[in-house]
Scaffold this active site. Structure first.
Site, PDB file in Angstrom:
ATOM      1  N   GLY A  50       0.922   3.729   1.293  1.00  0.00           N
ATOM      2  CA  GLY A  50       2.340   3.821   1.659  1.00  0.00           C
ATOM      3  C   GLY A  50       3.139   2.632   1.170  1.00  0.00           C
ATOM      4  CB  CYS A  51       2.514  -1.000   1.358  1.00  0.00           C
ATOM      5  SG  CYS A  51       2.456  -1.069   3.170  1.00  0.00           S
ATOM      6  CB  THR A  52       1.156   1.117  -3.452  1.00  0.00           C
ATOM      7  OG1 THR A  52       0.213   0.106  -3.089  1.00  0.00           O
ATOM      8  CG2 THR A  52       1.241   1.246  -4.966  1.00  0.00           C
ATOM      9  CB  ALA A  55       6.186  -1.934  -3.604  1.00  0.00           C
TER      10      ALA A  55
END
Length: 156
Positions: A50-52, A55
């Site tokens: 999710g963070c990738t 970003a």
């Protein structure tokens, strides 16, 4: 701590930062960015799915967002972890390290979470848009990575 509210002064901080125009060993102070809009996006962990996705969406929309605001990602990961994340995904914006949880606590995003029946403390995916006067112009809580860029661009 509770989250800052709309139109309140954004909690100030000085922290280690890397990426964008910042080099290893640099720090950033929020109050010194007054006069510019700032997007502070808090995310749980470098290089997780999710963070990738979140970003990389900001990276892909960089031409649109960079004209309107400074962007800083904030997580409790180390500068070394941030540097790898930036390099691996060619992120054009800087990431702030908050290993002592001072910033996530000041913004009320260090919360109790649960996974597989276990509870733990972690960063809630949230974004604060700070106006040129240093006040909170928008707050996005429990952000969905797929919707993040559009939501931020809509308020800038």
């Amino acid at each position: 701590m509770p989250k800052p509210t709309l139109h309140a002064k954004a909690p100030d901080f000085t922290a280690a930062v890397i990426g964008g125009s910042y080099q290893d060993g640099d720090s950033v102070t929020l109050s010194k960015l007054k006069g510019q809009s700032v997007v502070l996006y808090f995310y749980p962990k470098d290089d997780t799915p999710g963070c990738t996705k979140q970003a990389c969406a900001l990276r892909d929309g960089w031409q649109s967002i960079a004209k309107k605001a400074l962007v800083f990602g904030v997580s409790t990961d180390s500068i070394k972890s941030h540097a790898k994340f930036i390099q691996k995904h060619e992120l054009p914006f800087p990431l702030i390290t908050d290993v002592d949880q001072k910033i996530v606590n000041a913004y009320g995003v260090w919360v109790e979470k649960s996974m597989y029946g276990k509870t733990y403390k972690g960063t809630e995916r949230s974004t604060f848009v700070i106006d040129k006067d240093g006040k909170i112009a928008a707050i996005f809580e429990k952000v969905k990575p797929d919707e993040h860029l559009a939501a931020v661009l809509a308020v800038l």
